[in-house]
Scaffold this motif. Structure first.
Motif, PDB file in Angstrom:
ATOM      1  N   LEU A   6       0.857  -0.993  -0.212  1.00 34.53           N
ATOM      2  CA  LEU A   6      -0.249   0.020  -0.029  1.00 34.53           C
ATOM      3  C   LEU A   6       0.728   1.632   0.432  1.00 34.53           C
ATOM      4  O   LEU A   6       1.940   1.599   1.114  1.00 34.53           O
ATOM      5  CB  LEU A   6      -0.912   0.000   1.298  1.00 34.53           C
ATOM      6  N   ILE A   7       0.973   2.140  -1.348  1.00 36.06           N
ATOM      7  CA  ILE A   7       1.872   3.252  -0.980  1.00 36.06           C
ATOM      8  C   ILE A   7       0.963   4.428  -0.667  1.00 36.06           C
ATOM      9  O   ILE A   7       1.411   5.415  -0.193  1.00 36.06           O
ATOM     10  CB  ILE A   7       2.280   3.477  -2.471  1.00 36.06           C
ATOM     11  N   PHE A   8      -0.572   4.688  -0.762  1.00 38.14           N
ATOM     12  CA  PHE A   8      -1.262   5.505  -0.716  1.00 38.14           C
ATOM     13  C   PHE A   8      -2.615   5.495  -0.292  1.00 38.14           C
ATOM     14  O   PHE A   8      -3.298   4.023  -1.192  1.00 38.14           O
ATOM     15  CB  PHE A   8      -1.423   6.643  -1.762  1.00 38.14           C
ATOM     16  N   PHE A  13      -9.729   7.211  -2.775  1.00 37.39           N
ATOM     17  CA  PHE A  13      -8.412   6.091  -2.929  1.00 37.39           C
ATOM     18  C   PHE A  13      -7.549   5.396  -1.769  1.00 37.39           C
ATOM     19  O   PHE A  13      -6.888   5.541  -1.599  1.00 37.39           O
ATOM     20  CB  PHE A  13      -7.693   7.419  -4.462  1.00 37.39           C
ATOM     21  N   SER A  14      -7.458   4.354  -2.805  1.00 38.86           N
ATOM     22  CA  SER A  14      -6.426   3.687  -2.576  1.00 38.86           C
ATOM     23  C   SER A  14      -5.086   3.018  -3.631  1.00 38.86           C
ATOM     24  O   SER A  14      -5.940   3.256  -4.404  1.00 38.86           O
ATOM     25  CB  SER A  14      -6.307   2.686  -1.356  1.00 38.86           C
ATOM     26  N   ASP A  15      -3.810   3.238  -3.227  1.00 37.45           N
ATOM     27  CA  ASP A  15      -3.393   2.362  -4.372  1.00 37.45           C
ATOM     28  C   ASP A  15      -2.370   1.775  -4.649  1.00 37.45           C
ATOM     29  O   ASP A  15      -1.654   2.019  -2.654  1.00 37.45           O
ATOM     30  CB  ASP A  15      -2.032   4.599  -4.676  1.00 37.45           C
ATOM     31  N   TRP A  16      -1.790   0.821  -4.395  1.00 43.82           N
ATOM     32  CA  TRP A  16      -1.884  -0.273  -4.029  1.00 43.82           C
ATOM     33  C   TRP A  16       0.170  -0.155  -6.106  1.00 43.82           C
ATOM     34  O   TRP A  16      -0.449  -0.625  -6.911  1.00 43.82           O
ATOM     35  CB  TRP A  16      -1.737  -1.319  -4.466  1.00 43.82           C
ATOM     36  N   ILE A  17       1.346  -1.093  -5.043  1.00 50.02           N
ATOM     37  CA  ILE A  17       1.784  -1.512  -5.802  1.00 50.02           C
ATOM     38  C   ILE A  17       1.930  -3.101  -5.703  1.00 50.02           C
ATOM     39  O   ILE A  17       2.357  -3.570  -4.585  1.00 50.02           O
ATOM     40  CB  ILE A  17       3.692  -0.898  -5.293  1.00 50.02           C
ATOM     41  N   GLU A  26       6.083  -5.052 -12.840  1.00 49.46           N
ATOM     42  CA  GLU A  26       5.389  -3.806 -11.105  1.00 49.46           C
ATOM     43  C   GLU A  26       4.285  -3.582 -11.820  1.00 49.46           C
ATOM     44  O   GLU A  26       4.922  -2.820 -13.064  1.00 49.46           O
ATOM     45  CB  GLU A  26       6.603  -3.161 -11.250  1.00 49.46           C
ATOM     46  N   TYR A  27       3.283  -3.400 -11.818  1.00 54.31           N
ATOM     47  CA  TYR A  27       2.492  -2.673 -11.496  1.00 54.31           C
ATOM     48  C   TYR A  27       1.320  -1.987 -10.594  1.00 54.31           C
ATOM     49  O   TYR A  27       1.342  -2.224  -9.288  1.00 54.31           O
ATOM     50  CB  TYR A  27       1.042  -3.800 -12.474  1.00 54.31           C
TER      51      TYR A  27
END
Ligand SMILES: [Zn+2]
Length: 78
Positions: A6-8, A13-17, A26-27
């Motif tokens: 989890l990066i944000f 929103f949430s953003d995951w790498i 890597e997406y």
């Protein structure tokens, strides 16, 4: 094996790498909590899976989730 980081995270929103250590792919997976949609940058999702007019797929539409989105949901995105 794929891992999610989890990066944000915000209320909207949430953003995951998502990283695959076999392919070194890597997406970025984004979950939109206000629209209940999700989005991934991988080609599988972009060319074959997304259903929404402005991109992405519904969070509960697992027919249209790529393995990265599945990983995020499995790890508990919401
Ligand atoms: Zn994907």
């Amino acid at each position: 094996m794929i891992s999610s980081t989890l990066i944000f995270q915000s209320e909207m929103f949430s953003d995951w790498i998502i990283y695959n250590d076999e392919t070194h792919g890597e997406y970025l997976v984004t979950v939109d909590h206000s629209e209940d949609t999700c989005y991934c940058t991988c080609p599988d999702f972009q060319y074959r899976k997304q259903t929404e007019k402005f991109g992405g797929a519904k969070l509960d539409d697992n027919e249209h989730h790529c393995k990265h989105i599945r990983k995020v949901i499995q790890d508990g995105c919401s």
